[in-house]
Design an enzyme around this catalytic site. Structure first.
Site, PDB file in Angstrom:
ATOM      1  N   PHE A 157      40.996  39.403  47.173  1.00  0.00           N
ATOM      2  CA  PHE A 157      41.905  40.101  48.096  1.00  0.00           C
ATOM      3  C   PHE A 157      43.142  39.290  48.448  1.00  0.00           C
ATOM      4  O   PHE A 157      44.149  39.844  48.888  1.00  0.00           O
ATOM      5  CB  PHE A 157      41.155  40.488  49.389  1.00  0.00           C
ATOM      6  CG  PHE A 157      41.022  39.350  50.380  1.00  0.00           C
ATOM      7  CD1 PHE A 157      42.067  39.034  51.245  1.00  0.00           C
ATOM      8  CD2 PHE A 157      39.860  38.587  50.445  1.00  0.00           C
ATOM      9  CE1 PHE A 157      41.949  37.980  52.143  1.00  0.00           C
ATOM     10  CE2 PHE A 157      39.738  37.540  51.330  1.00  0.00           C
ATOM     11  CZ  PHE A 157      40.791  37.230  52.186  1.00  0.00           C
ATOM     12  N   LYS A 201      40.468  45.830  37.880  1.00  0.00           N
ATOM     13  CA  LYS A 201      39.779  46.350  39.081  1.00  0.00           C
ATOM     14  C   LYS A 201      40.327  45.562  40.276  1.00  0.00           C
ATOM     15  O   LYS A 201      39.870  44.461  40.562  1.00  0.00           O
ATOM     16  CB  LYS A 201      38.268  46.128  38.927  1.00  0.00           C
ATOM     17  CG  LYS A 201      37.384  46.985  39.801  1.00  0.00           C
ATOM     18  CD  LYS A 201      37.281  46.664  41.243  1.00  0.00           C
ATOM     19  CE  LYS A 201      36.867  45.327  41.720  1.00  0.00           C
ATOM     20  NZ  LYS A 201      37.154  45.197  43.192  1.00  0.00           N
ATOM     21  N   GLU A 242      39.163  45.782  46.558  1.00  0.00           N
ATOM     22  CA  GLU A 242      39.103  47.014  47.353  1.00  0.00           C
ATOM     23  C   GLU A 242      39.732  46.822  48.735  1.00  0.00           C
ATOM     24  O   GLU A 242      40.025  47.784  49.433  1.00  0.00           O
ATOM     25  CB  GLU A 242      37.659  47.526  47.461  1.00  0.00           C
ATOM     26  CG  GLU A 242      36.687  46.619  48.205  1.00  0.00           C
ATOM     27  CD  GLU A 242      36.090  45.500  47.335  1.00  0.00           C
ATOM     28  OE1 GLU A 242      36.753  45.064  46.370  1.00  0.00           O
ATOM     29  OE2 GLU A 242      34.962  45.069  47.641  1.00  0.00           O
ATOM     30  N   ARG A 243      39.936  45.538  49.128  1.00  0.00           N
ATOM     31  CA  ARG A 243      40.551  45.306  50.433  1.00  0.00           C
ATOM     32  C   ARG A 243      42.082  45.281  50.340  1.00  0.00           C
ATOM     33  O   ARG A 243      42.761  45.578  51.315  1.00  0.00           O
ATOM     34  CB  ARG A 243      40.001  44.020  51.052  1.00  0.00           C
ATOM     35  CG  ARG A 243      38.551  44.212  51.485  1.00  0.00           C
ATOM     36  CD  ARG A 243      38.010  43.020  52.199  1.00  0.00           C
ATOM     37  NE  ARG A 243      37.594  41.984  51.268  1.00  0.00           N
ATOM     38  CZ  ARG A 243      37.092  40.816  51.630  1.00  0.00           C
ATOM     39  NH1 ARG A 243      36.958  40.527  52.902  1.00  0.00           N
ATOM     40  NH2 ARG A 243      36.717  39.919  50.729  1.00  0.00           N
ATOM     41  N   SER A 285      35.034  34.631  45.173  1.00  0.00           N
ATOM     42  CA  SER A 285      34.196  33.627  45.827  1.00  0.00           C
ATOM     43  C   SER A 285      33.236  32.995  44.804  1.00  0.00           C
ATOM     44  O   SER A 285      32.920  33.599  43.771  1.00  0.00           O
ATOM     45  CB  SER A 285      33.406  34.287  46.960  1.00  0.00           C
ATOM     46  OG  SER A 285      32.644  35.351  46.428  1.00  0.00           O
ATOM     47  N   CYS A 332      42.697  29.664  48.169  1.00  0.00           N
ATOM     48  CA  CYS A 332      41.759  28.744  47.501  1.00  0.00           C
ATOM     49  C   CYS A 332      42.366  27.356  47.365  1.00  0.00           C
ATOM     50  O   CYS A 332      41.659  26.423  46.982  1.00  0.00           O
ATOM     51  CB  CYS A 332      41.342  29.281  46.144  1.00  0.00           C
ATOM     52  SG  CYS A 332      42.698  29.237  44.982  1.00  0.00           S
ATOM     53  N   GLU A 334      33.114  26.827  52.551  1.00  0.00           N
ATOM     54  CA  GLU A 334      34.466  27.390  52.545  1.00  0.00           C
ATOM     55  C   GLU A 334      34.571  28.365  53.719  1.00  0.00           C
ATOM     56  O   GLU A 334      33.800  29.323  53.806  1.00  0.00           O
ATOM     57  CB  GLU A 334      34.723  28.141  51.235  1.00  0.00           C
ATOM     58  CG  GLU A 334      36.117  28.742  51.195  1.00  0.00           C
ATOM     59  CD  GLU A 334      36.423  29.485  49.898  1.00  0.00           C
ATOM     60  OE1 GLU A 334      35.586  30.289  49.452  1.00  0.00           O
ATOM     61  OE2 GLU A 334      37.517  29.248  49.347  1.00  0.00           O
TER      62      GLU A 334
HETATM   63  P1  NAD Z   1      34.931  38.169  46.543  1.00  0.00           P
HETATM   64  O1  NAD Z   1      34.124  37.308  45.654  1.00  0.00           O
HETATM   65  O2  NAD Z   1      34.271  38.810  47.696  1.00  0.00           O
HETATM   66  O3  NAD Z   1      35.584  39.367  45.695  1.00  0.00           O
HETATM   67  C1  NAD Z   1      36.319  39.118  44.516  1.00  0.00           C
HETATM   68  C2  NAD Z   1      36.203  40.333  43.612  1.00  0.00           C
HETATM   69  O4  NAD Z   1      34.843  40.495  43.233  1.00  0.00           O
HETATM   70  C3  NAD Z   1      36.629  41.624  44.289  1.00  0.00           C
HETATM   71  O5  NAD Z   1      37.418  42.365  43.380  1.00  0.00           O
HETATM   72  C4  NAD Z   1      35.327  42.301  44.628  1.00  0.00           C
HETATM   73  O6  NAD Z   1      35.408  43.697  44.562  1.00  0.00           O
HETATM   74  C5  NAD Z   1      34.376  41.783  43.572  1.00  0.00           C
HETATM   75  N1  NAD Z   1      32.996  41.629  44.073  1.00  0.00           N
HETATM   76  C6  NAD Z   1      32.614  41.303  45.345  1.00  0.00           C
HETATM   77  N2  NAD Z   1      31.269  41.210  45.414  1.00  0.00           N
HETATM   78  C7  NAD Z   1      30.792  41.459  44.170  1.00  0.00           C
HETATM   79  C8  NAD Z   1      29.491  41.504  43.606  1.00  0.00           C
HETATM   80  N3  NAD Z   1      28.397  41.257  44.344  1.00  0.00           N
HETATM   81  N4  NAD Z   1      29.372  41.806  42.304  1.00  0.00           N
HETATM   82  C9  NAD Z   1      30.447  42.041  41.538  1.00  0.00           C
HETATM   83  N5  NAD Z   1      31.712  42.017  42.020  1.00  0.00           N
HETATM   84  C10 NAD Z   1      31.888  41.735  43.314  1.00  0.00           C
HETATM   85  O7  NAD Z   1      36.201  37.303  47.004  1.00  0.00           O
HETATM   86  P2  NAD Z   1      37.337  37.694  48.061  1.00  0.00           P
HETATM   87  O8  NAD Z   1      36.763  37.626  49.436  1.00  0.00           O
HETATM   88  O9  NAD Z   1      38.044  38.932  47.636  1.00  0.00           O
HETATM   89  O10 NAD Z   1      38.354  36.484  47.839  1.00  0.00           O
HETATM   90  C11 NAD Z   1      38.236  35.256  48.484  1.00  0.00           C
HETATM   91  C12 NAD Z   1      37.540  34.236  47.600  1.00  0.00           C
HETATM   92  O11 NAD Z   1      38.266  34.068  46.384  1.00  0.00           O
HETATM   93  C13 NAD Z   1      37.512  32.847  48.235  1.00  0.00           C
HETATM   94  O12 NAD Z   1      36.259  32.274  47.989  1.00  0.00           O
HETATM   95  C14 NAD Z   1      38.604  32.088  47.497  1.00  0.00           C
HETATM   96  O13 NAD Z   1      38.458  30.687  47.463  1.00  0.00           O
HETATM   97  C15 NAD Z   1      38.490  32.684  46.142  1.00  0.00           C
HETATM   98  N6  NAD Z   1      39.715  32.499  45.393  1.00  0.00           N
HETATM   99  C16 NAD Z   1      39.698  31.578  44.386  1.00  0.00           C
HETATM  100  C17 NAD Z   1      40.851  31.326  43.682  1.00  0.00           C
HETATM  101  C18 NAD Z   1      40.861  30.329  42.587  1.00  0.00           C
HETATM  102  O14 NAD Z   1      41.859  30.281  41.883  1.00  0.00           O
HETATM  103  N7  NAD Z   1      39.831  29.535  42.398  1.00  0.00           N
HETATM  104  C19 NAD Z   1      42.034  32.020  43.994  1.00  0.00           C
HETATM  105  C20 NAD Z   1      42.007  32.950  45.041  1.00  0.00           C
HETATM  106  C21 NAD Z   1      40.828  33.188  45.729  1.00  0.00           C
END
Ligand code: NAD
Length: 475
Positions: free
Chosen positions: A146, A170, A173-174, A223, A278, A376
């Site tokens: 997001f 994809k 969704e947020r 995440s 991140c 985190e």
């Molecule tokens: P998230 O893991 O909740 O969601 C990321 C994506 O995965 C979304 O599109 C979501 O719809 C999907 N998703 C969520 N739960 C899922 C599941 N159980 N099965 C399959 N798909 C699923 O992450 P977020 O809250 O949207 O983003 C924040 C996280 O992203 C933080 O941990 C941050 O550190 C990380 N991040 C990492 C980087 C990097 O480059 N390493 C960059 C930006 C964000």
């Protein structure tokens, strides 16, 4: 309800929806569909159908379209930044920075005629020549988080499609609205139908992509636990995967640091993007005498940061993404205090206003045995810890299971070099707030911050989105 884009058609699925909010007011501004597997199947089929012609389209024609997309991104730059602020909450300046860093990947993708070149060795043995060619993979899927609704989709599909792949995105969704605008601009640029498809939804859409046999590769950012899940499921299906996870970044402040430069940089790192980054600096480790000199200016400046809606001029810290997330971050402040951290600045004073706000928070005396020192948090919470030596500070950073970024503030080249050599993280900064690589280098997380072999963008990105074919000939 915002539509999916499948085979060049904007379609609203029969599906439940989730609200999309303006986090600065808490108002619902849109509805995003929770698409089902039928939409995924249709989008992958559309991408698969487009692949044959697109992969055979000459690279100069693909690049011409990429330049046309780039021109539209520049013309729509401010509009994209405002979309980011409206549904993510970050300040407009932060949103502009995000869009710029995303467009830089498109700039890089425009270099495809050079980037996609192979290699050749004539006369490798008597009368035999050997050539390496790059070919696309097929259908690639992208799943961004997001917190960068424009930049992270742009880390993925421009390089993939310029290399001759077709794409199913994809969006989060947020924060799905940035990707919708990108797809509109991409379509206006003249890319054929089916080259880029959008399917909105949550986990079930991702799982349907991971198991669809026509999807050759997955680019994921999110995440750490979901990154691991995506890596394990997709790799077990024989797919190519790059899965970027979370972070717990340390900022080490040496006694010789220039605090006039270091303090604003630490605040920018910890509280920029409201800490939802991140590459956010999460733990500041004061080494030796820095313990005595860092906290006073840090606190004074942190307390002066202006919290408010991202569209308002002069605001430093926007809202968090959702009320539940704000409450989770506030829970960490409480937990930190219960575990023995000293709350020097408490951002919970900002939670009573409309929207999903939490102010900058500084916790002192944090150790990595506490949840706030280990997990985190992904909010505007800066933990401060103290170390006697640089070795001790590096040891603390290296005990994290995540290894995205680490930064040192120092005037000593020796200390900076030791830090670069010994820290187990993939992006190291010296006297900078955030060690973000530009588009032509890889975004290079280590340990639990990355699952896979080839990172996003840079030549890693080209390698990820192409497969190599060897040609050995004798005439
Ligand atoms: P998230 O893991 O909740 O969601 C990321 C994506 O995965 C979304 O599109 C979501 O719809 C999907 N998703 C969520 N739960 C899922 C599941 N159980 N099965 C399959 N798909 C699923 O992450 P977020 O809250 O949207 O983003 C924040 C996280 O992203 C933080 O941990 C941050 O550190 C990380 N991040 C990492 C980087 C990097 O480059 N390493 C960059 C930006 C964000």
């Amino acid at each position: 309800m915002i539509p999916n884009l499948i085979g060049g058609e904007w379609l609203r699925p029969e599906a439940d929806t989730l609200p999309v909010y303006d986090p600065a007011t808490g108002e619902v501004i849109e509805q995003v569909p929770l698409s089902g597997t039928d939409a995924v199947t249709a989008a992958v089929a559309a991408a698969d159908a487009a692949y044959k012609d697109w992969s055979r389209t000459p690279v100069m024609d693909r690049v011409r379209l990429m330049f046309s997309f780039k021109a539209r991104l520049e013309a729509g730059f401010e509009d994209l930044a405002r979309i980011v602020t409206r549904h993510h909450g970050k300040t407009l300046d932060e949103a502009r920075g995000e869009v710029r860093r995303g467009v830089e990947v498109v700039d890089f993708a425009c270099g495809a005629p050079t980037l996609l070149q192979g290699r050749t060795l004539r006369d490798v043995s008597g009368g035999v020549d050997q050539d390496l060619y790059r070919f696309p993979l097929g259908v690639v899927a992208g799943v961004p988080p997001f917190n960068f609704p424009v930049m992270i989709p742009l880390w993925m599909f421009p390089l993939a499609v310029v290399a001759g792949n077709t794409f199913v995105l994809k969006p989060s969704e947020r924060t799905p609205l940035g990707a919708v605008r990108l797809a509109e601009l991409f379509t206006e640029a003249g890319f054929p139908p089916g080259v880029l498809n959008l399917v909105h939804g949550a986990g079930p859409v991702v799982d349907a992509l991971l198991t669809n046999p026509a999807v050759a590769a997955i680019s994921f950012v999110g995440s750490a636990p979901v990154a691991r899940h995506v890596y394990e499921v997709a790799a077990a299906q024989g797919k190519r995967v790059q899965a970027l996870g979370g972070a717990k970044n340390h900022i080490v402040v040496m006694p010789d640091a220039d605090l006039d430069a270091a303090v604003p940089a630490i605040l920018g790192s910890a509280f920029g993007n409201a800490g939802e980054r991140c590459l956010a600096g999460s733990v500041a480790v004061a080494v030796g005498d820095a313990s005595g000199s860092l906290l006073e200016p840090l606190l004074a400046r942190a307390a002066a940061l202006k919290v408010g809606p991202g569209v308002e001029p002069g605001v430093d810290v926007g809202p968090l993404i959702r009320a539940e997330h704000r409450d989770r971050v506030a829970g960490y402040i409480e937990r930190g205090a219960a575990e023995g951290a000293v709350v020097l600045l408490d951002g919970r004073s900002e939670t009573s206003r409309a929207g999903f706000f939490l102010g900058p928070t500084v916790l002192d005396r944090v150790s990595d045995s506490m949840a706030v020192g280990r997990d985190e948090i992904f909010g505007p919470v800066l933990s401060v810890s103290h170390a006697a030596t640089l070795e001790e500070a590096i040891g603390q950073a290296n005990r994290m299971s995540l290894g995205n970024m680490a930064v040192i503030f120092t005037r000593s080249g020796k200390a900076a070099r030791q830090f670069r050599e010994q820290v187990d993280a993939g992006m190291i900064g010296v006297n900078v707030p955030v060690a973000q690589p530009f588009a032509f280098f890889p975004f290079s997380g280590w340990k639990g911050s990355f699952f896979g072999d080839l990172h996003v963008h840079g030549t890693d990105g080209i390698d990820f989105y192409t497969r190599k074919k060897m040609f050995i000939s004798r005439w």
